[in-house]
Design a protein around this motif. Structure first.
Motif, short mmCIF file in Angstrom:
data_model
loop_
_atom_site.label_atom_id
_atom_site.label_comp_id
_atom_site.label_asym_id
_atom_site.label_seq_id
_atom_site.Cartn_x
_atom_site.Cartn_y
_atom_site.Cartn_z
N LYS A 141 0.81 -1.23 0.00
CA LYS A 141 0.00 0.00 0.00
C LYS A 141 0.84 1.28 0.00
CE LYS A 141 -0.99 0.07 4.92
NZ LYS A 141 -1.76 -0.41 6.00
N THR A 142 2.13 1.20 0.31
CA THR A 142 2.93 2.42 0.31
C THR A 142 3.11 2.97 -1.11
OG1 THR A 142 5.08 3.41 0.89
CG2 THR A 142 5.13 1.11 0.21
N PRO A 143 3.15 4.30 -1.26
CA PRO A 143 3.46 4.84 -2.59
C PRO A 143 4.94 4.67 -2.98
CG PRO A 143 3.05 6.62 -1.01
CD PRO A 143 2.78 5.35 -0.29
N ILE A 144 5.78 4.31 -2.01
CA ILE A 144 7.21 4.08 -2.30
C ILE A 144 7.33 2.90 -3.26
CG2 ILE A 144 9.40 3.34 -1.23
CD1 ILE A 144 8.65 4.82 1.29
N ASN A 145 8.30 2.95 -4.17
CA ASN A 145 8.59 1.79 -5.01
C ASN A 145 9.28 0.74 -4.14
OD1 ASN A 145 8.05 3.19 -7.63
ND2 ASN A 145 9.81 4.42 -6.99
N VAL A 146 8.77 -0.48 -4.20
CA VAL A 146 9.37 -1.54 -3.38
C VAL A 146 9.85 -2.69 -4.26
CG1 VAL A 146 8.98 -3.19 -1.50
CG2 VAL A 146 7.79 -0.97 -1.48
N VAL A 147 11.13 -2.98 -4.20
CA VAL A 147 11.61 -4.26 -4.74
C VAL A 147 11.59 -5.20 -3.54
CG1 VAL A 147 13.50 -5.50 -5.83
CG2 VAL A 147 12.95 -3.16 -6.55
N TYR A 148 10.73 -6.20 -3.63
CA TYR A 148 10.38 -7.01 -2.46
C TYR A 148 11.12 -8.34 -2.54
CZ TYR A 148 7.25 -8.79 1.18
OH TYR A 148 6.71 -9.30 2.34
N PHE A 149 12.19 -8.43 -1.75
CA PHE A 149 13.07 -9.60 -1.79
C PHE A 149 12.56 -10.69 -0.84
CE2 PHE A 149 15.96 -6.25 -3.26
CZ PHE A 149 16.61 -6.88 -4.29
N ASN A 150 11.97 -11.72 -1.41
CA ASN A 150 11.53 -12.88 -0.61
C ASN A 150 12.77 -13.69 -0.24
OD1 ASN A 150 8.38 -12.93 -0.98
ND2 ASN A 150 9.31 -12.33 -2.93
N GLU A 151 12.97 -13.84 1.05
CA GLU A 151 14.25 -14.38 1.51
C GLU A 151 14.22 -15.90 1.70
OE1 GLU A 151 17.41 -12.54 4.40
OE2 GLU A 151 15.79 -13.43 5.57
N ALA A 152 15.24 -16.56 1.15
CA ALA A 152 15.46 -17.98 1.43
C ALA A 152 16.46 -18.08 2.57
CB ALA A 152 15.99 -18.68 0.19
N ILE A 153 16.13 -18.85 3.60
CA ILE A 153 17.04 -19.03 4.74
C ILE A 153 16.87 -20.43 5.29
CG2 ILE A 153 15.42 -17.94 6.38
CD1 ILE A 153 17.95 -16.83 7.84
N GLY A 154 17.97 -21.01 5.77
CA GLY A 154 17.92 -22.34 6.39
C GLY A 154 19.02 -23.24 5.84
N SER A 155 19.85 -23.75 6.75
CA SER A 155 20.99 -24.55 6.30
C SER A 155 20.85 -26.03 6.67
CB SER A 155 22.28 -23.98 6.92
OG SER A 155 22.18 -24.02 8.33
N LYS A 156 19.79 -26.37 7.38
CA LYS A 156 19.64 -27.77 7.83
C LYS A 156 19.16 -28.66 6.68
CE LYS A 156 18.68 -29.23 12.02
NZ LYS A 156 18.53 -29.36 13.41
N ALA A 157 19.95 -29.72 6.41
CA ALA A 157 19.65 -30.59 5.27
C ALA A 157 18.25 -31.21 5.38
CB ALA A 157 20.71 -31.68 5.17
N ASP A 158 17.87 -31.64 6.58
CA ASP A 158 16.58 -32.35 6.69
C ASP A 158 15.37 -31.40 6.61
OD1 ASP A 158 17.10 -31.17 9.07
OD2 ASP A 158 16.78 -32.95 10.32
N MET A 159 15.64 -30.11 6.57
CA MET A 159 14.54 -29.13 6.49
C MET A 159 14.38 -28.54 5.09
SD MET A 159 12.98 -28.60 9.33
CE MET A 159 12.30 -26.95 9.19
N VAL A 160 15.35 -28.90 4.22
CA VAL A 160 15.45 -28.18 2.95
C VAL A 160 14.18 -28.24 2.09
CG1 VAL A 160 16.53 -28.63 0.71
CG2 VAL A 160 17.91 -27.86 2.58
N ASP A 161 13.56 -29.40 2.02
CA ASP A 161 12.35 -29.52 1.17
C ASP A 161 11.24 -28.62 1.69
OD1 ASP A 161 13.46 -31.23 -0.65
OD2 ASP A 161 12.96 -33.02 0.54
N THR A 162 11.05 -28.65 3.01
CA THR A 162 10.01 -27.80 3.63
C THR A 162 10.32 -26.33 3.39
OG1 THR A 162 10.01 -29.46 5.36
CG2 THR A 162 8.76 -27.45 5.81
N LEU A 163 11.60 -25.98 3.58
CA LEU A 163 11.99 -24.57 3.41
C LEU A 163 11.74 -24.10 1.97
CD1 LEU A 163 15.30 -24.68 5.46
CD2 LEU A 163 13.25 -23.40 6.07
N PHE A 164 12.04 -24.97 1.03
CA PHE A 164 11.85 -24.61 -0.38
C PHE A 164 10.36 -24.46 -0.69
CE2 PHE A 164 12.26 -25.93 -5.05
CZ PHE A 164 12.52 -24.63 -5.45
#
Ligand code: BEZ
Ligand code: FE2
Length: 416
Positions: A141-164
């Protein structure tokens, strides 16, 4: 011929194009609708378009491109006094401890207020790193231009599928709201906190969909030691929280995965070595400098003299590592920190990084007052006259915290 009905005609004592060539125009004027139609001296434009009325921005006025704050985390907007500063690991541990509370306190109202303060201080574009999309309503809703970076985070191998899966859902959600001033993009949190599989998959999406990408890189000595030797102060954190005793990537291997990403930026880079900086340059990536954050989190400073031919952008980072999201405050602090560079030379470098440099980092047609660029324009006044262009930029940095007028994509914005 121009269609005057759609156009705004402004002039000021000084116009800064923020293009290296023809940076200063004394008694400068700009004509714009959604985009910039023409820029020149008032005399030149009046000669070309004599029949129109030009509005004066006031005594000692400046016109320039709106500021681009290339790196912020709005989801941390509630922090004032909760976090520990001085050492990156101490800070990270305090974030882990206070995270829930801070995120809960960063309500839509709190974030809206910060965005409004940014508008009042001349910011017309932000690169917003979003971990959870809790800031998305405000960013839409802001009038500011926003480049909206959806962040990927998480280094645990057994969580990777869920994180993705979670990451794809967040990106889809953001994509559904895509518009002229809300542009979904992708952030990889850092080389140490994202599993290589997740990095690969997420970058594949960025390439297919031509999205801008940003990552934190070489922010602290601890990060550098962990990435290169699996040693140092990160060791305990990874052992305790993530049951890991070895870094999953080396810095250069991390960087080399970003080939073929067009609008690419790395934030901080204070501990990057010569080879890493060279690789960033060859990727045609930008470096986003967040000087207040570097001062607070690990008491370091980016060496600007090592960055020849690399595009420099500027960011405040979030209120988890700053006391203000006002980019003029950040520029002023950077101006006082980099004592190795002559004030007037540094002033130009910093104002370029906060305009043209930021627009390049985010992949936008902005940051310069020039024909056909987006009409994101601010005007403000200095407290007295400044006759000489050599001293003008330093005067602006010393005396500006708020702006008088803001136009975003040609529309005048009144801060609410
Ligand atoms: C992780 O989720 O793996 C992580 C997050 C922050 C710092 C380090 C690792
Ligand atoms: Fe950050």
């Amino acid at each position: 011929m121009i269609n005057a009905k759609d156009c705004t005609f402004l002039y000021a004592d000084w116009l800064l194009t923020c293009d290296e060539k023809k940076f200063f125009i004394k008694d400068g004027a700009v004509i714009f609708n959604k985009n910039i139609v023409d820029v020149g001296t008032l005399a030149e434009l009046k000669k070309k378009y004599p029949e129109y009325e030009y509005k004066y921005c006031g005594k000692n006025s400046i016109l320039m491109p709106g500021l681009v704050n290339s790196h912020i985390h709005l989801e941390f907007s509630a922090n004032k006094t909760q976090l520990k500063y001085g050492n990156f690991m101490d800070w990270l541990n305090s974030v882990v401890q206070k995270r829930e509370d801070l995120i809960e306190k960063a309500t839509e109202k709190v974030i809206d207020e910060e965005l409004n303060k940014m508008l009042q201080s001349g910011t017309t574009t932000i690169g917003a790193i979003s971990s959870h999309n809790f800031d998305m309503t405000s960013c839409i809703k802001t009038p500011i231009n926003v480049v909206y970076f959806n962040e990927a985070i998480g280094s645990k191998a057994d969580m990777v599928d869920t994180l993705f899966t979670d990451f794809k859902a967040k990106l889809k959600n953001a994509n559904e709201h895509k518009k002229d001033n809300f542009i979904p993009a992708i952030a990889i949190h850092s080389p140490y906190s994202v599993h290589p599989f997740l990095i690969r998959e997420v970058l594949q999406i960025a390439k297919e969909k031509h999205l801008a990408v940003s990552a934190h890189f070489q922010e602290s000595k601890g990060e550098n030691e962990w990435l290169n030797y699996s040693k140092g102060e990160f060791t305990l954190f990874f052992k305790n929280f993530l049951n890991q005793n070895k870094s999953l990537t080396k810095p250069l291997d991390f960087l080399n995965q970003f080939k073929d990403i067009k609008n690419l930026s790395f934030t901080h880079c204070v501990e990057a070595n010569k080879d890493e900086l060279e690789t960033i340059k060859n990727l045609d990536a930008s470096i986003i400098h967040c000087p207040n954050s570097n001062r607070l989190l690990s008491n370091t400073i980016l060496n600007l003299e090592h960055l020849e031919n690399t595009n420099l952008a500027l960011g405040t980072d979030g209120l988890s590592s700053n006391n203000s999201l006002n980019l003029f405050d950040e520029i002023r602090n950077a101006f006082f920190m980099h004592t190795e560079i002559h004030p007037n030379i540094l002033a130009k470098k910093l104002l370029l990084s906060a305009t043209k440099g930021g627009a390049k980092a985010l992949g936008l047609n902005k940051g310069i007052l020039k024909k056909d660029k987006d009409a994101d324009i601010i005007s403000f006044t200095l407290p007295d006259t400044c006759e000489n262009e050599d001293d003008l930029l330093t005067a602006i940095i010393l005396h500006t915290t708020k702006v008088n007028q803001t136009y975003i994509q040609g529309k005048q914005i009144e801060p609410s």
